[in-house]
Design an enzyme around this catalytic site. Structure first.
Site, PDB file in Angstrom:
ATOM      1  N   GLU A   1       1.151  -8.822  12.403  1.00 50.25           N
ATOM      2  CA  GLU A   1       0.905  -8.483  11.000  1.00 50.25           C
ATOM      3  C   GLU A   1       2.214  -8.333  10.228  1.00 50.25           C
ATOM      4  O   GLU A   1       2.351  -8.805   9.097  1.00 50.25           O
ATOM      5  CB  GLU A   1       0.088  -7.191  10.943  1.00 50.25           C
ATOM      6  CG  GLU A   1      -0.411  -6.823   9.566  1.00 50.25           C
ATOM      7  CD  GLU A   1      -1.288  -5.582   9.587  1.00 50.25           C
ATOM      8  OE1 GLU A   1      -1.806  -5.212   8.518  1.00 50.25           O
ATOM      9  OE2 GLU A   1      -1.467  -4.972  10.680  1.00 50.25           O
TER      10      GLU A   1
ATOM     11  N   ASP B   1       0.779  -1.229   0.000  1.00 52.90           N
ATOM     12  CA  ASP B   1       0.000   0.000   0.000  1.00 52.90           C
ATOM     13  C   ASP B   1       0.817   1.290   0.000  1.00 52.90           C
ATOM     14  O   ASP B   1       0.669   2.132  -0.887  1.00 52.90           O
ATOM     15  CB  ASP B   1      -0.930   0.021   1.215  1.00 52.90           C
ATOM     16  CG  ASP B   1      -1.863  -1.168   1.261  1.00 52.90           C
ATOM     17  OD1 ASP B   1      -1.595  -2.175   0.592  1.00 52.90           O
ATOM     18  OD2 ASP B   1      -2.862  -1.103   1.989  1.00 52.90           O
TER      19      ASP B   1
END
Length: 451
Positions: free
Chosen positions: A413, A178
């Site tokens: 994550e 991203d």
């Protein structure tokens, strides 16, 4: 099984139990959420990685995971990056269903979704689950095959650009990386209107530290790009002509080529024409090698379609084409050297996994999302690529790193490549799934079913 490595005592059996527990807790009846707090819906490429882990102890659930996602496919073939759960409140995640307005689009699926896509790793997952299901695998693969063909045909018809016909991303989120520094130049050409936050509220920073997430300026740009695409009616012809952001990413395209090879395996299993998929994989591989290789940088680079220039940043995406068996030997050797060098393995310094961005670049940030941290999915992809080219020793090091990172910091994550500290959300599903996948290949027993 307990082993000692790098002064970390690792209990593989306990790690497996923890990972399986995360996937069970994150299961919502039809699919697995990446995280119960930060990501409360079904994400596209997350589900593919999750299925790779589920296949080892719950192959029927892995099949359900993928079929659930394919039920969100649009009529044009795109598989959206989020399939929204109607039982979850709209305000629980931003941007949610009322932002994307998929219900207003012709050819929409029966549920609310986003309008953008993610890297096409789904055929790879289906091929794995097909084998894990045993005798029923062929029937499952036959159900999935039309969805996967339509997905790749969408990329070919609606997203191809340039003479080589590589697929373009219309939003940074589509690449999976991203806020990668590779997007700094094209993204910063997009106006960052912070007044958008008078209308929209970020939810991500309530669940993870602001220093670990994209900045408000970049998030405002993400919103602007998504609004423009939505307001065009998700018209890819308009995007290719007029959108402010249009890039060709080497990682995305390498996974597209690998997905064609996986489709060839599926086609062979169900009696379809595998040769078409093999030829398409060869075409994409050749285009990546011809158009995106940088001899000076020693890896593949993304291309900004608006300027026609290669973007100079060394990112993990530039190493992902290692997954392609048809890559020329000279490029494999160069990628191996770049991976083993200071930019990604830190020279003499201990680095865990593959950092998402060049360690030597002043913009490297070990805590901020895709601007430096190690992610388990990209580390696993590069490990798989190395094995395909006979680089078993380095591949095993990366697999060991995946295990060590989780043993040290839990199922986070993403991770600091140098310290191993965990960042982002916890109990993250694809971290659990890929840990299971790596360990399942090592343990001399069958994983127990949770059912």
């Amino acid at each position: 099984m307990v082993i000692e490595r790098s002064k970390i005592r690792i209990d593989h059996d306990q790690l497996l139990r923890d990972a399986i527990r995360v996937l069970i807790r994150n299961w919502h009846g039809h699919a697995t959420v990446p995280s119960r707090s930060l990501y409360p819906h079904q994400w596209s490429w997350d589900s593919a990685f999750i299925a790779m882990g589920l296949q080892h102890f719950a192959p029927r659930r892995a099949a359900a995971e993928l079929l659930s996602l394919f039920g969100a496919q649009w009529a044009d073939g795109r598989i959206p990056h989020i399939a929204f759960n109607p039982a979850v409140a709209d305000h629980a995640y931003f941007p949610g269903p009322t932002f994307w307005r998929s219900a207003e689009v012709d050819g929409r699926p029966p549920i609310d979704t986003s309008g953008i896509i993610q890297p096409p790793v789904h055929a790879i997952a289906v091929a794995m689950v097909m084998k894990g299901l045993g005798e029923s695998g062929g029937a499952f693969a036959g159900r999935c095959y039309p969805y996967l063909v339509a997905q790749n045909e969408y990329l070919r018809r609606r997203r191809s650009v340039g003479t080589g016909g590589l697929a373009a991303a219309v939003h940074p989120w589509e690449t999976g990386l991203d806020n990668s520094p590779a997007w700094d130049a094209p993204l910063h050409a997009v106006h960052a209107d912070l007044a958008l936050f008078d209308t929209y509220t970020r939810r991500d920073v309530a669940h993870a530290g602001a220093g670990e997430r994209p900045t408000d300026e970049d998030y405002a740009r993400y919103i602007r790009l998504a609004l423009a695409y939505r307001d065009s009616g998700y018209d890819d012809d308009w995007v290719r002509r007029k959108a402010e952001f249009l890039v060709v990413d080497p990682g995305f395209n390498a996974l597209w080529a690998w997905s064609e090879l996986a489709l060839a395996d599926i086609a062979n299993a169900i009696g379809a024409n595998a040769a078409l998929h093999v030829a398409e994989a060869a075409r994409i591989t050749a285009a990546i090698a011809h158009e995106l290789w940088s001899e000076d940088r020693g890896l593949f680079l993304a291309r900004d379609e608006r300027s026609g220039r290669l973007l100079p940043e060394r990112t993990v995406a530039g190493l992902i084409p290692l997954v392609l068996p048809g890559l020329p030997d000279s490029l494999v050797a160069a990628l191996r050297a770049t991976l083993a060098g200071e930019s990604f393995r830190g020279g003499r310094h201990r680095v865990r996994g593959v950092p998402s961005f060049d360690l030597t670049d002043p913009r490297y940030d070990a805590r901020r999302y895709w601007r430096g941290p190690t992610w388990l999915n990209t580390t696993w992809l590069i490990s798989e690529g190395l094995r395909r080219h006979g680089e078993d020793a380095l591949a095993s090091q990366l697999s060991d790193d995946i295990v060590e990172l989780v043993a040290h910091a839990g199922l986070r994550e993403y991770f600091n490549p140098k310290t191993g500290a965990g960042h982002g959300t916890s109990s993250f599903s694809w971290s659990a799934a890929l840990l299971i996948h790596v360990l399942a290949e090592r343990l001399p027993r069958v994983l127990p079913s949770p059912a």
